[in-house]
Structure formats: structure tokens, C-alpha cells
Design an enzyme around this catalytic site. Structure first.
Site, mmCIF file in Angstrom:
data_model
loop_
_atom_site.group_PDB
_atom_site.id
_atom_site.type_symbol
_atom_site.label_atom_id
_atom_site.label_comp_id
_atom_site.label_asym_id
_atom_site.label_seq_id
_atom_site.Cartn_x
_atom_site.Cartn_y
_atom_site.Cartn_z
ATOM 1 N N ASP A 11 0.875 -1.182 0.000
ATOM 2 C CA ASP A 11 0.000 0.000 0.000
ATOM 3 C C ASP A 11 0.904 1.221 0.000
ATOM 4 O OD1 ASP A 11 -2.316 1.641 0.271
ATOM 5 O OD2 ASP A 11 -2.003 1.756 2.424
ATOM 6 N N SER A 12 0.299 2.383 -0.247
ATOM 7 C CA SER A 12 1.067 3.623 -0.181
ATOM 8 C C SER A 12 1.496 3.929 1.251
ATOM 9 C CB SER A 12 0.203 4.777 -0.684
ATOM 10 O OG SER A 12 -0.930 4.895 0.153
ATOM 11 N N TYR A 43 -0.610 8.347 -2.592
ATOM 12 C CA TYR A 43 -0.635 8.036 -4.023
ATOM 13 C C TYR A 43 -1.807 8.766 -4.706
ATOM 14 C CZ TYR A 43 2.455 3.842 -3.760
ATOM 15 O OH TYR A 43 3.502 2.956 -3.614
ATOM 16 N N GLY A 44 -2.823 9.073 -3.908
ATOM 17 C CA GLY A 44 -4.097 9.547 -4.445
ATOM 18 C C GLY A 44 -4.026 10.804 -5.291
ATOM 19 N N CYS A 74 -4.505 -1.336 -1.910
ATOM 20 C CA CYS A 74 -4.649 0.099 -2.129
ATOM 21 C C CYS A 74 -5.608 0.294 -3.301
ATOM 22 C CB CYS A 74 -3.272 0.663 -2.476
ATOM 23 S SG CYS A 74 -3.254 2.391 -2.951
ATOM 24 N N ASN A 75 -6.700 1.005 -3.066
ATOM 25 C CA ASN A 75 -7.676 1.254 -4.143
ATOM 26 C C ASN A 75 -7.054 2.071 -5.263
ATOM 27 O OD1 ASN A 75 -10.740 0.711 -2.971
ATOM 28 N ND2 ASN A 75 -9.254 1.170 -1.387
ATOM 29 N N THR A 76 -6.232 3.044 -4.888
ATOM 30 C CA THR A 76 -5.656 3.949 -5.874
ATOM 31 C C THR A 76 -4.716 3.189 -6.812
ATOM 32 O OG1 THR A 76 -5.717 5.610 -4.131
ATOM 33 C CG2 THR A 76 -4.493 6.179 -6.114
ATOM 34 N N CYS A 183 -10.925 3.651 0.221
ATOM 35 C CA CYS A 183 -9.478 3.793 0.422
ATOM 36 C C CYS A 183 -9.127 2.920 1.612
ATOM 37 C CB CYS A 183 -9.133 5.255 0.706
ATOM 38 S SG CYS A 183 -7.433 5.521 1.261
ATOM 39 N N HIS A 185 -6.976 3.113 3.799
ATOM 40 C CA HIS A 185 -6.664 3.820 5.054
ATOM 41 C C HIS A 185 -7.928 4.116 5.879
ATOM 42 C CE1 HIS A 185 -2.749 4.671 3.195
ATOM 43 N NE2 HIS A 185 -2.344 5.235 4.319
HETATM 44 N N1 DGL Z 1 -4.604 3.511 0.789
HETATM 45 C C1 DGL Z 1 -4.699 3.902 -0.537
HETATM 46 C C2 DGL Z 1 -6.034 3.617 -1.168
HETATM 47 O O1 DGL Z 1 -6.621 2.623 -0.807
HETATM 48 C C3 DGL Z 1 -4.067 5.140 -1.032
HETATM 49 C C4 DGL Z 1 -4.146 6.365 -0.261
HETATM 50 C C5 DGL Z 1 -3.184 7.372 -0.837
HETATM 51 O O2 DGL Z 1 -1.989 7.090 -0.774
HETATM 52 O O3 DGL Z 1 -3.641 8.398 -1.357
HETATM 53 O O4 DGL Z 1 -6.483 4.306 -2.043
#
Ligand code: DGL
Length: 258
Positions: A11-12, A43-44, A74-76, A183, A185
Site C-alpha cells: 500500500d502507499s 498516491y491519491g 490500495c484502491n488507488t 481507500c 486507510h
Molecule cells: N490507501 C490507498 C487507497 O486505498 C491510497 C491512499 C493514498 O496514498 O492516497 O487508495
């Protein structure tokens, strides 16, 4: 089928540990390696090209460690890079996407809130999924600032509460009955979110669905661990204290430059 190699996750940052927990609950006999790319979070806000490059770097490290399957926690990264990862590497990938399907199937108000990163909400993959539900109104909100606060360990802070109020009140006013956390997080914010949402609004995240899919792919194509010596290794390239805290100090965290 037997395969004693570990499951890899990245993940990020620390958010994907919410996915790790769901996988560990369902598959307690599997070893795992988790990469928290906190140095490059969030990452978003990055471009698709940057997200693909960071995802490849993470995957290569997990491949060096002989992972048998990789969970993009990580969704992104999933919505921007999983296609490229599947084309480039010969290993099964499990991705995570906002759980809009169960919300859309059960919503009575036909109005669903989605809190996710800009990268996820703007991605072609996510918008293709949304287009399948023409009868549902989606209230989308970018969670600006939330990941940074979580990465800094400021989960239960007035600043967090202010941001959540700003993002959730318009959804409440729009009469949502489901809030999708898009996300990895954000599950760490559920206690704070519950204080803001009226009791009738259900909160959905993707952890359990990803764990079930991981179990299915191990069963179909990869194989389960049978070795008695299990290990769980957590690597971070920044701020090990916050990762340790989120794991309740139960696991060793290794600081590594990647
Ligand atoms: N945890 C990540 C997600 O599921 C990325 C959050 C990020 O780094 O912006 O999208």
C-alpha cells in the site's frame, strides 16, 4: 495444493494493514510480507504513470521475497495500475476496489456516498464500475488530507473531525443510506465516522471481500501454506513508529529504503 511461500501485500502506507488484518483473520496459517510505501504517500494525488511506476517497484521487491500472490492493498494503485501489473508480471494479483456493488444492491434510498482518493474517483476502472448502476445516485467525495493525517498518526484529532464533518455532512443531507470507504486507510476512521453519521447509515469497506477472494485464488491456482513456521514481516520506508502503533506493537517492523 501446497505452497509455503508468503502472500505479499503493498500500500502507499499503513492503510493496507486493514486489508492485511482481514486476510490474517480468514487465513491465519499463511505467512505474509507487507510493504508500506509511506515515503511516497499519498498516491491519491499522483498521475497514473507515477502510480504504475511505484506499484512496479513494490511488486519487484515482493517478488524478490518469493511471494506466491500479491494483494494490491490500495484502491488507488488497483484502479490505476492493476491492468499494467497483470500484463507485466507472471503472478496472481488481487486488487481492491470500492465496494459499490453490495451498497447498490441493498440501498433503499438509492443514494450512496463514496469517500475515496482523487486517483480512484478519476480512474477509468472505477467509472466503468459506477456506470453499471444507472438507478443509483452516487455522492462522491475526495478525502483530501485524510491519508496524510492517518500517516502522521493523527487519527483521533480535531483536524480529522473537521475534515470528516466537511466531507460527510453533504452526504447526510443528500440522504445516503450507505457510505462506501474507497481507500484502505479509511477503515481506521470508522469510530470517528460513526460519531458523525446518523445510526441508519451503513459503512462498507472491502477488507472481507478481498480476503475471501484471496482464499479463493489460493484454493484454485496457488496453494495453501502447510509449514508450521509462520512469519509476518512488515517493511516501511518511513515512520516505523506509526506502523508499529497501528499493529498494536504485535509485530516487528523493519525500516528499509525502497
Ligand atoms: N490507501 C490507498 C487507497 O486505498 C491510497 C491512499 C493514498 O496514498 O492516497 O487508495
Amino acid at each position: 495444493m501446497i505452497n509455503n511461500n508468503p502472500i505479499g501485500l503493498f500500500d502507499s502506507g499503513i492503510g493496507g494493514t486493514s486489508i492485511w488484518s482481514a486476510i490474517h483473520r480468514l487465513l491465519p496459517n499463511e505467512s505474509t510480507i507487507y510493504l508500506a510505501d509511506s515515503k511516497n504517500a499519498p498516491y491519491g494525488q499522483k498521475s497514473k504513470e507515477e502510480i504504475v511506476a511505484l506499484s512496479c517497484k513494490n511488486v519487484e521487491l515482493l517478488l524478490e521475497q518469493n511471494c506466491k500472490l500479491i494483494v494490491v492493498a490500495c484502491n488507488t494503485a488497483t484502479t490505476n495500475a492493476i491492468k499494467e501489473l497483470r500484463e507485466k508480471y507472471n503472478i496472481p494479483f488481487i486488487g481492491i476496489e470500492p465496494a459499490i456493488k453490495p451498497a447498490a444492491l441493498h440501498s433503499k434510498t438509492h443514494t450512496i456516498g463514496i469517500l475515496a482518493t482523487k486517483g480512484t474517483l478519476n480512474s477509468a476502472l472505477f467509472n466503468k464500475s459506477l456506470a453499471q448502476y444507472q438507478n443509483i445516485k452516487f455522492v462522491e467525495q475526495v478525502g483530501y488530507g485524510l491519508v496524510q493525517l492517518i500517516e502522521n498518526g493523527d487519527i483521533d484529532s480535531p483536524e480529522m473531525n473537521d475534515l470528516l464533518q466537511t466531507y460527510l455532512q453533504p452526504m447526510i443531507a443528500a440522504n445516503i443510506d450507505y457510505l462506501v470507504l474507497g481507500c484502505s486507510h479509511y477503515p481506521y476512521l470508522i469510530p470517528q465516522i460513526k460519531k458523525i453519521l446518523p445510526p441508519g447509515i451503513q459503512i462498507i469497506d472491502s477488507g472481507e471481500a478481498v480476503a475471501r477472494q484471496t482464499q479463493y485464488i489460493l484454493q484454485q491456482n496457488v496453494g495453501f501454506n502447510t509449514a508450521s513456521a509462520l512469519f509476518h514481516t512488515f517493511y516501511t520506508n518511513s515512520n516505523p513508529k506509526v506502523l508499529k502503533e497501528i499493529l498494536n506493537g504485535s509485530y516487528d517492523v523493519i525500516e528499509k529504503d525502497f
